[in-house]
Scaffold this motif. Structure first.
Motif, PDB file in Angstrom:
ATOM      1  N   THR A  64       5.333   0.395 -13.447  1.00 46.60           N
ATOM      2  CA  THR A  64       4.809   0.363 -12.080  1.00 46.60           C
ATOM      3  C   THR A  64       3.395   0.924 -11.953  1.00 46.60           C
ATOM      4  O   THR A  64       2.579   0.399 -11.194  1.00 46.60           O
ATOM      5  N   TYR A 119       1.674  -4.458  -4.366  1.00 48.86           N
ATOM      6  CA  TYR A 119       2.678  -5.441  -4.777  1.00 48.86           C
ATOM      7  C   TYR A 119       2.032  -6.621  -5.507  1.00 48.86           C
ATOM      8  O   TYR A 119       2.517  -7.055  -6.558  1.00 48.86           O
ATOM      9  N   VAL A 132       9.996  -8.686 -10.644  1.00 46.89           N
ATOM     10  CA  VAL A 132       9.415  -8.003  -9.487  1.00 46.89           C
ATOM     11  C   VAL A 132      10.105  -8.516  -8.232  1.00 46.89           C
ATOM     12  O   VAL A 132      10.078  -9.716  -7.944  1.00 46.89           O
ATOM     13  N   PHE A 137       8.367  -8.510  -1.789  1.00 48.06           N
ATOM     14  CA  PHE A 137       7.813  -7.462  -0.916  1.00 48.06           C
ATOM     15  C   PHE A 137       8.030  -7.926   0.522  1.00 48.06           C
ATOM     16  O   PHE A 137       7.252  -8.701   1.058  1.00 48.06           O
ATOM     17  N   HIS A 147      10.188  -2.626  -7.661  1.00 43.74           N
ATOM     18  CA  HIS A 147      10.131  -2.730  -6.205  1.00 43.74           C
ATOM     19  C   HIS A 147       8.922  -1.963  -5.687  1.00 43.74           C
ATOM     20  O   HIS A 147       8.574  -0.899  -6.218  1.00 43.74           O
ATOM     21  N   VAL A 148       8.312  -2.495  -4.629  1.00 44.93           N
ATOM     22  CA  VAL A 148       7.255  -1.792  -3.905  1.00 44.93           C
ATOM     23  C   VAL A 148       7.692  -1.665  -2.454  1.00 44.93           C
ATOM     24  O   VAL A 148       8.008  -2.666  -1.795  1.00 44.93           O
ATOM     25  N   LEU A 204       7.044   3.298  -5.476  1.00 43.61           N
ATOM     26  CA  LEU A 204       7.242   2.292  -6.524  1.00 43.61           C
ATOM     27  C   LEU A 204       8.543   2.624  -7.240  1.00 43.61           C
ATOM     28  O   LEU A 204       8.728   3.757  -7.691  1.00 43.61           O
TER      29      LEU A 204
END
Length: 315
Positions: A124, A227, A243, A246, A269-270, A281
């Motif tokens: 991340t 992201y 990923v 978002f 993940h963001v 993150l």
């Protein structure tokens, strides 16, 4: 001709999981030591020097000894200990870390398997430092939880024998965890993160979380920019690192640390609040899969020219 593989330390948690992933493969011949000779240096040396690939699932000092026992120029080594992870002559075995890393692993004689916790942090943070969205000297905090299997046999036995074991046990509160050097180096950071891990009362699976106070930066990136940088970084990669979209979710069931158990999948993940200029993150993966045994098998596949997915599951 099959590839001869010796797992030095195959009776431990990581070794057992690697062997399970390799069992039945026609392209491999698995070499095993007589259980009575596991501590016999001469017997281990014979197998280490007979192998095309030696996978070391040992404490740091024993792994260093195993490397010293290899007297030929042909045995290639994957070390699952932390003894060589920041060594300049060893390739770091996180294939998705950069566009060059897969090729480095393929050609390397010595590969250091990553630690479980650092992979989620590197996955991340590194793309954001590389893109210039985060400064390399930004103070970073890491909060993480792992299943008790990450602590080795004694911790496993302790948890499985205690019906009232703690559901959340923070540790390494002296902030000097052995994973810090690789976390700092491969995240491209110029300062050591403040790392606060914990053990949960479940066998395996982990989550790493990196909270970011973006408002402390003069030119704070948006959550969307974070992201996009991470998504672009892994676009077209092998599929083990994914990923998540978002989309402003405030709660997700797949943030359960056990979500990807038994697989080699890591999902990033963001989460962000643009008004407050804050973000988190997160990475979710199996500490015994992508975090250990799965990564070792993936690295071995690259080194011998096999399909990277051979013996591995994805979600």
């Amino acid at each position: 001709m099959s590839v001869r593989v010796f797992i030095d330390g195959e009776a431990g948690t990581t070794g057992l999981q690697i062997r399970e992933r390799l069992a039945g493969r026609p392209d491999l011949t698995l070499l095993s030591i007589d259980p009575a000779l596991r501590k016999d240096t001469s017997a281990r040396a014979d197998l280490l020097n007979s192998a095309d690939i030696a996978i070391l699932c040992l404490p740091d000092s024993a792994a260093t000894e195993s490397v010293s026992l290899i007297q030929n120029s042909t045995t290639r080594v994957i070390d699952a200990s932390s003894a060589h992870r920041v060594h300049s002559e060893w390739a770091y075995g996180f294939a998705e870390m950069s566009k060059e890393q897969t090729a480095l692993i393929k050609e390397a004689r010595f590969v250091a398997n990553p630690g479980c916790y650092p992979q989620g942090v590197i996955a991340t943070i590194r793309p954001l430092v590389a893109a210039g969205l985060l400064p390399a000297d930004l103070p970073i905090t890491v909060n993480a939880i792992s299943g008790y299997s990450g602590g080795g046999r004694q911790l496993i036995e302790s948890y499985e024998a205690d019906a009232n074991a703690s559901p959340y046990m923070p540790y390494a509160l002296g902030f000097n965890h052995k994973h810090l050097p690789e976390m700092e180096k491969y995240s491209l950071l110029k300062s050591t993160p403040l790392f606060q891990p914990a053990v949960g009362n479940y066998a395996q699976g982990m989550v790493t979380a990196v909270p970011l106070q973006l408002g402390a930066l003069n030119d704070a990136p948006s959550g969307a920019a974070l992201y996009e940088a991470i998504a672009d970084y892994y676009a077209g990669s092998n599929g083990f690192v994914q990923v998540a979209p978002f989309n402003g979710d405030q709660k997700r069931e797949d943030l359960n640390p056990e979500t990807f158990n038994g697989t080699n999948t890591m999902r990033l993940h963001v989460f962000a609040n643009e008004d407050r200029r804050q973000a988190v993150l997160m990475a979710v993966y199996d500490n015994l899969g992508k975090g250990a045994s799965g990564a070792a098998v993936q690295n071995m596949n690259l080194m011998i020219g096999a399909d990277p997915f051979e013996g591995l599951k994805t979600a």
